[in-house]
Design a protein around this motif. Structure first.
Motif, PDB file in Angstrom:
ATOM      1  N   MET A  21       0.788  -1.184   0.000  1.00 53.60           N
ATOM      2  CA  MET A  21       0.000   0.000   0.000  1.00 53.60           C
ATOM      3  C   MET A  21       0.838   1.259   0.000  1.00 53.60           C
ATOM      4  O   MET A  21       0.360   2.269  -0.487  1.00 53.60           O
ATOM      5  N   GLU A  22       1.992   1.085   0.562  1.00 48.04           N
ATOM      6  CA  GLU A  22       2.864   2.247   0.590  1.00 48.04           C
ATOM      7  C   GLU A  22       3.211   2.707  -0.811  1.00 48.04           C
ATOM      8  O   GLU A  22       3.271   3.893  -1.084  1.00 48.04           O
ATOM      9  N   GLY A  23       3.446   1.773  -1.710  1.00 46.99           N
ATOM     10  CA  GLY A  23       3.790   2.112  -3.084  1.00 46.99           C
ATOM     11  C   GLY A  23       2.648   2.835  -3.776  1.00 46.99           C
ATOM     12  O   GLY A  23       2.839   3.751  -4.580  1.00 46.99           O
ATOM     13  N   LEU A  24       1.417   2.392  -3.442  1.00 48.12           N
ATOM     14  CA  LEU A  24       0.239   3.017  -4.042  1.00 48.12           C
ATOM     15  C   LEU A  24       0.059   4.444  -3.538  1.00 48.12           C
ATOM     16  O   LEU A  24      -0.261   5.349  -4.311  1.00 48.12           O
ATOM     17  N   SER A  25       0.276   4.658  -2.256  1.00 46.86           N
ATOM     18  CA  SER A  25       0.145   6.008  -1.715  1.00 46.86           C
ATOM     19  C   SER A  25       1.242   6.916  -2.255  1.00 46.86           C
ATOM     20  O   SER A  25       1.026   8.111  -2.500  1.00 46.86           O
ATOM     21  N   GLU A  26       2.439   6.371  -2.482  1.00 47.52           N
ATOM     22  CA  GLU A  26       3.517   7.174  -3.088  1.00 47.52           C
ATOM     23  C   GLU A  26       3.151   7.567  -4.516  1.00 47.52           C
ATOM     24  O   GLU A  26       3.376   8.704  -4.939  1.00 47.52           O
ATOM     25  N   ILE A  27       2.565   6.617  -5.249  1.00 45.46           N
ATOM     26  CA  ILE A  27       2.152   6.905  -6.633  1.00 45.46           C
ATOM     27  C   ILE A  27       1.059   7.973  -6.626  1.00 45.46           C
ATOM     28  O   ILE A  27       1.070   8.903  -7.436  1.00 45.46           O
ATOM     29  N   ILE A  28       0.127   7.862  -5.673  1.00 43.74           N
ATOM     30  CA  ILE A  28      -0.949   8.865  -5.568  1.00 43.74           C
ATOM     31  C   ILE A  28      -0.348  10.223  -5.213  1.00 43.74           C
ATOM     32  O   ILE A  28      -0.715  11.251  -5.802  1.00 43.74           O
ATOM     33  N   ASN A  29       0.595  10.268  -4.314  1.00 47.55           N
ATOM     34  CA  ASN A  29       1.257  11.523  -3.945  1.00 47.55           C
ATOM     35  C   ASN A  29       2.022  12.098  -5.131  1.00 47.55           C
ATOM     36  O   ASN A  29       2.010  13.306  -5.376  1.00 47.55           O
ATOM     37  N   LEU A  30       2.689  11.206  -5.878  1.00 50.61           N
ATOM     38  CA  LEU A  30       3.416  11.667  -7.077  1.00 50.61           C
ATOM     39  C   LEU A  30       2.442  12.228  -8.113  1.00 50.61           C
ATOM     40  O   LEU A  30       2.698  13.258  -8.732  1.00 50.61           O
ATOM     41  N   LEU A  31       1.313  11.517  -8.280  1.00 48.76           N
ATOM     42  CA  LEU A  31       0.306  12.005  -9.236  1.00 48.76           C
ATOM     43  C   LEU A  31      -0.271  13.349  -8.799  1.00 48.76           C
ATOM     44  O   LEU A  31      -0.499  14.237  -9.625  1.00 48.76           O
ATOM     45  N   LYS A  32      -0.514  13.515  -7.510  1.00 46.26           N
ATOM     46  CA  LYS A  32      -1.003  14.796  -6.997  1.00 46.26           C
ATOM     47  C   LYS A  32       0.045  15.884  -7.200  1.00 46.26           C
ATOM     48  O   LYS A  32      -0.276  17.028  -7.559  1.00 46.26           O
ATOM     49  N   GLY A  33       1.332  15.515  -6.983  1.00 44.53           N
ATOM     50  CA  GLY A  33       2.414  16.477  -7.219  1.00 44.53           C
ATOM     51  C   GLY A  33       2.494  16.883  -8.687  1.00 44.53           C
ATOM     52  O   GLY A  33       2.664  18.063  -9.037  1.00 44.53           O
ATOM     53  N   ILE A  34       2.339  15.867  -9.565  1.00 42.69           N
ATOM     54  CA  ILE A  34       2.354  16.137 -11.008  1.00 42.69           C
ATOM     55  C   ILE A  34       1.163  17.022 -11.378  1.00 42.69           C
ATOM     56  O   ILE A  34       1.275  17.959 -12.164  1.00 42.69           O
ATOM     57  N   GLU A  35      -0.007  16.723 -10.785  1.00 44.97           N
ATOM     58  CA  GLU A  35      -1.203  17.522 -11.067  1.00 44.97           C
ATOM     59  C   GLU A  35      -1.017  18.966 -10.621  1.00 44.97           C
ATOM     60  O   GLU A  35      -1.360  19.905 -11.365  1.00 44.97           O
TER      61      GLU A  35
END
Length: 117
Positions: free
Chosen positions: A1-15
């Motif tokens: 789950m940690e990887g998924l939350s990092e990806i979500i954080n990265l996507l939010k950062g990209i957004e």
């Protein structure tokens, strides 16, 4: 789950980065629009200045031509008035001369009548 939350954080950062890029591009587009307007205004001003100087030159030439025409008309009017006055003065002088001659004759007759008495 940690990887998924990092990806979500990265996507939010990209957004958020994309949003900030969008805001910057909008600001740049607004500035470019203003610059285009300024360039357009400057172009209009320079072309209008040329038009204004051309108009000014044309008006000055027209004014000079009208001044010359008016001056010629005034000279012509003055010369005609002078000729008319000269003829009228010569007529008046002739009439005065004839009246002076008549007065002289009347004076002579008066003197002759006085001497006879």
């Amino acid at each position: 789950m940690e990887g998924l939350s990092e990806i979500i954080n990265l996507l939010k950062g990209i957004e958020s980065s994309i949003d900030s890029l969008n805001k910057r591009t909008e600001n740049i587009e607004k500035r470019l629009d203003r610059l285009e307007k300024v360039d357009s205004i400057e172009h209009r001003v320079t072309s209008n200045q040329i038009d204004i100087t051309d108009i000014k030159d044309a008006l000055e030439r027209m004014e000079e031509a009208q001044s010359a025409k008016i001056e010629n008309m005034l000279k012509e009017i003055l010369s005609k008035a002078e000729m008319k006055n000269n003829t009228e003065f010569s007529t008046i002088h002739k009439r005065l001369d004839s009246h002076l001659l008549k007065l002289g004759r009347v004076e002579e007759e008066i003197l002759m009548v006085q001497q006879e008495k």
